[in-house]
Design an enzyme around this catalytic site. Structure first.
Site, PDB file in Angstrom:
ATOM      1  N   HIS A  95      52.651  34.927  15.889  1.00 24.75           N
ATOM      2  CA  HIS A  95      52.703  35.834  17.046  1.00 24.75           C
ATOM      3  C   HIS A  95      52.650  37.262  16.523  1.00 24.75           C
ATOM      4  O   HIS A  95      53.313  37.588  15.541  1.00 24.75           O
ATOM      5  CB  HIS A  95      54.014  35.582  17.805  1.00 24.75           C
ATOM      6  CG  HIS A  95      54.054  36.138  19.187  1.00 24.75           C
ATOM      7  ND1 HIS A  95      53.998  37.486  19.440  1.00 24.75           N
ATOM      8  CD2 HIS A  95      54.150  35.530  20.396  1.00 24.75           C
ATOM      9  CE1 HIS A  95      54.062  37.684  20.749  1.00 24.75           C
ATOM     10  NE2 HIS A  95      54.148  36.506  21.355  1.00 24.75           N
ATOM     11  N   ARG A 120      53.344  43.445  26.587  1.00 20.70           N
ATOM     12  CA  ARG A 120      51.952  43.912  26.618  1.00 20.70           C
ATOM     13  C   ARG A 120      51.342  43.641  27.991  1.00 20.70           C
ATOM     14  O   ARG A 120      50.511  44.415  28.477  1.00 20.70           O
ATOM     15  CB  ARG A 120      51.137  43.240  25.508  1.00 20.70           C
ATOM     16  CG  ARG A 120      51.378  43.883  24.153  1.00 20.70           C
ATOM     17  CD  ARG A 120      50.646  43.149  23.045  1.00 20.70           C
ATOM     18  NE  ARG A 120      51.296  41.882  22.724  1.00 20.70           N
ATOM     19  CZ  ARG A 120      50.683  40.738  22.516  1.00 20.70           C
ATOM     20  NH1 ARG A 120      49.375  40.670  22.602  1.00 20.70           N
ATOM     21  NH2 ARG A 120      51.351  39.649  22.212  1.00 20.70           N
TER      22      ARG A 120
END
Ligand SMILES: Cc1cc2nc3c(=O)[nH]c(=O)nc-3n(C[C@H](O)[C@H](O)[C@H](O)COP(=O)(O)OP(=O)(O)OC[C@H]3O[C@@H](n4cnc5c(N)ncnc54)[C@H](O)[C@@H]3O)c2cc1C
Length: 467
Positions: free
Chosen positions: A251, A274
Site C-alpha cells: 500500500h 486520497r
C-alpha cells in the site's frame, strides 16, 4: 449434530459463524488471540458494494457488471479468475444488505477509491468501518453464545495447529489452549485465519515468495502469519494448494510516525484520505502521480520518487477534505501521525520549500479539477480541490507498507478448498484473506472486507448443510 468449526475470529470467521447459525447449524469459533477481530477491526476505508440502497439514495449509478469490469482490469489479464470475481461482485449488494438489515450496521456513506469507475466503498458516519462492522458481528455472536440453546461457542487463546483427516475427509481440528494443552474438536472446518502480511520470519512466506519485501514495514497485526495456509497444505493426504503467493499488495500510504520512524508496524493512512481529495507531494512540493490510480501504480511511482532522492513523500489535505473525513483525521492527529498547519505558508516553511513553488502546485491542481487544463498525470476524479491556501492543512509523512496478501488457498466460488487436481476436499472450506486468486495482481480498496463477508457467508452455509 456436530458443530461447524471456524478457525479465526476476524470478519470472515464471524460472517461464516452467523451464516452457519442462519442455516440451522451449530458453531464453534476459535481464535488464537485473546481478542477477536484480526485485521478486520483495523479496516479504515470501507466495504464495496455495487447496486446498493445507499448508492441509490445518493443517485450513484453502478452495477455488479461495472464492478466486475473494474476488478478484472485491476486483477490483470493473466491472473483474473472470472468465476471468483463474479462471486465477489454479484454478491456485493446482498452482502451490504445483510450487514445493514440483519445487523443494523450503518453503511450510508459511499466514496470512491483508486481503480473504481464510480463511488462504491461504503462506510458509516461513526468510527472506522472495519471496527463498526466487525464489532457488531462479534457482539451478536456473544449474544448467541449466551442463549440457552447454546448453538454458538467462542474459544479465545485457542490456536489451531492441525487439521484432522479421515481418508479424504477433513473431520476436525487439533488446537492448543492458553495453558498449552492440546485438544480436539470434531466437525467440518472453515479456515478464516487471514493473510501472511506479518510473516517476516527468515523461513516465512514473505521471505520465500517476496524476499524483496522483507525489509518493508507492515500495517498487519502480528497474527497474520499464514497459519491457515500451512494447515491446509499440511494435510497428510489429499491436501490443499496455494496460488499467486508472490502477489503481495504494498500500500502506498503507511504513516511514518515522527516519534518512531523506524517502527516495523505502522498505522495505515486510509485510502479514503486520497478519495476525499488528499494529494501526494515530493520533498520539493511537486505532485508526481494521479492520486486516484490503483495502489500498485501509486506505489511504483512513490518508489521512483524515493529512489531518485525526492522523498520523503507527504500526503496533504486541505480543510474541506479533512472535514469530510473528520473522525479519521482527528484520530490520526491524536496519534501524532498528522500535523496541522494554519495555512500553506506554514507547510512550505516546514518542508523548507519556497511558498511560491508549492502554491503553484495547488493552483495547477485546482485548474485541472475545473477542467481548464488537463492533469499531466491523467487525474480525472477530483474532490474538495477548491483549496484555499490561507485555510488550514493536514500533512503526514508516508511510506509504502506491506498491506494485504492476494495469494493463498485455492478455492472455488463455493468456498470449497480444492486439491491440486481442482477437486473439493470434503469437509474443508476457506474464506477471507486466507483464500488466493480473487484479486489477481492487485486488490481494489474495499474489496477485502467484501471478500471476507461474501466468502464467509458462502462457506458457513455450505458447511452447515454438509452435516
Ligand atoms: C490497516 C488495515 C486497513 C485496512 N482497510 C481496509 C478497508 O478499508 N477495506 C477493505 O476492504 N479491506 C481493508 N483491509 C484489509 C482487510 O481488513 C482484511 O484483509 C480483512 O479484514 C481480512 O479478514 P479475515 O477475517 O480474512 O482475517 P482477519 O481479520 O485478519 O482475521 C483472522 C483471524 O484469524 C485468527 N487466527 C490466525 N491464525 C489462527 C490459528 N492458527 N488458530 C486460531 N485463530 C487464528 C487471527 O488471530 C485473527 O483474529 C485493511 C487491512 C489493514 C491491515
Amino acid at each position: 449434530m456436530e458443530p461447524v468449526i471456524i478457525v479465526g475470529g476476524g470478519l470472515s470467521g464471524l460472517s461464516a459463524a452467523h451464516s452457519v447459525l442462519e442455516h440451522g447449524g451449530k458453531v464453534v469459533l476459535l481464535d488464537k488471540k485473546q481478542a477477536l477481530g484480526g485485521n478486520s477491526v483495523k479496516a479504515s476505508s470501507g466495504i464495496n458494494g455495487a447496486g446498493t440502497e445507499s448508492q441509490a439514495r445518493l443517485n450513484i449509478s453502478d452495477s455488479p457488471q461495472d464492478f466486475y469490469d473494474d476488478t478484472v482490469k485491476s486483477a490483470g489479464p493473466e491472473l483474473a479468475r472470472p468465476h471468483l470475481i463474479t462471486a465477489l461482485t454479484s454478491n456485493s449488494a446482498p452482502a451490504i444488505n445483510w450487514l445493514t438489515k440483519n445487523f443494523g450496521v450503518d453503511l450510508s456513506l459511499v466514496s470512491i477509491l483508486g481503480g473504481h469507475s464510480t463511488p462504491r466503498t461504503h462506510r458509516g458516519t461513526g468510527g472506522a468501518p472495519g471496527w463498526a462492522i466487525t464489532s457488531t458481528l462479534m457482539k451478536k455472536l456473544v449474544a448467541e453464545e449466551e442463549k440457552p440453546e447454546k448453538r454458538a461457542r467462542i474459544l479465545k487463546n485457542a490456536k489451531v495447529i492441525k487439521l484432522l483427516q479421515t481418508e479424504n475427509k477433513v473431520t476436525g481440528v487439533e488446537y492448543e489452549d492458553g495453558q498449552g494443552q492440546k485438544l480436539k474438536l470434531k466437525g467440518p472446518v472453515v479456515i478464516a485465519t487471514g493473510g501472511f502480511g506479518a510473516d517476516f520470519s527468515p523461513t516465512g512466506f514473505i521471505a520465500t515468495h517476496r524476499p524483496d519485501l522483507v525489509q518493508l514495514p507492515t500495517v498487519n497485526g502480528d497474527h497474520a502469519t499464514g497459519d491457515g495456509h500451512v494447515l491446509v497444505t499440511s494435510l497428510p493426504s489429499h491436501s490443499g494448494v496455494l496460488v499467486d503467493m508472490n502477489q503481495v499488495q504494498v500500500h502506498p500510504t503507511g504513516f511514518i510516525d515522527p516519534a518512531q520512524p523506524e517502527a516495523k508496524t505502522k498505522f495505515l493512512a486510509a485510502e479514503a484520505l486520497r478519495g476525499v481529495g488528499g494529494i501526494l507531494l515530493t520533498k520539493d512540493g511537486s505532485r508526481f502521480v494521479d492520486e486516484m490510480e490503483k495502489r500498485d501504480f501509486v506505489t511504483a511511482k512513490m518508489w521512483e520518487v524515493i529512489q531518485n532522492g525526492n522523498g520523503p513523500v507527504r500526503l496533504v489535505l486541505g480543510l474541506q477534505a479533512a472535514t469530510e473525513l473528520k473522525s479519521h483525521c482527528d484520530f490520526y492527529l491524536s496519534k501524532g501521525l498528522m500535523r496541522k498547519f494554519a495555512n500553506l505558508g506554514e507547510v512550505a516553511e516546514d518542508m523548507r520549500v519556497s511558498p511560491k513553488e508549492i502554491q503553484s502546485t495547488f493552483v495547477a491542481h485546482k485548474s485541472y479539477a475545473s477542467g481548464h487544463e488537463k492533469d499531466p498525470f491523467g487525474k480525472t476524479y477530483f474532490r474538495n480541490s477548491d483549496i484555499d491556501i490561507e485555510e488550514s492543512f493536514l500533512v503526514a509523512l508516508i511510506t509504502p507498507v506491506v498491506h494485504y496478501t492476494m495469494g493463498g488457498v485455492l478455492v472455488d466460488e463455493q468456498a470449497h478448498v480444492l486439491d491440486a487436481s481442482g477437486k473439493p476436499i470434503l469437509g474443508l472450506y476457506a474464506s477471507g484473506e486466507v483464500i488466493g486468486g480473487v484479486h489477481g495482481k492487485n486488490r481494489l480498496g474495499g474489496s477485502s472486507l467484501l471478500e471476507a463477508v461474501v466468502f464467509g457467508r458462502i462457506a458457513g452455509e455450505n458447511a452447515a448443510k454438509l452435516e
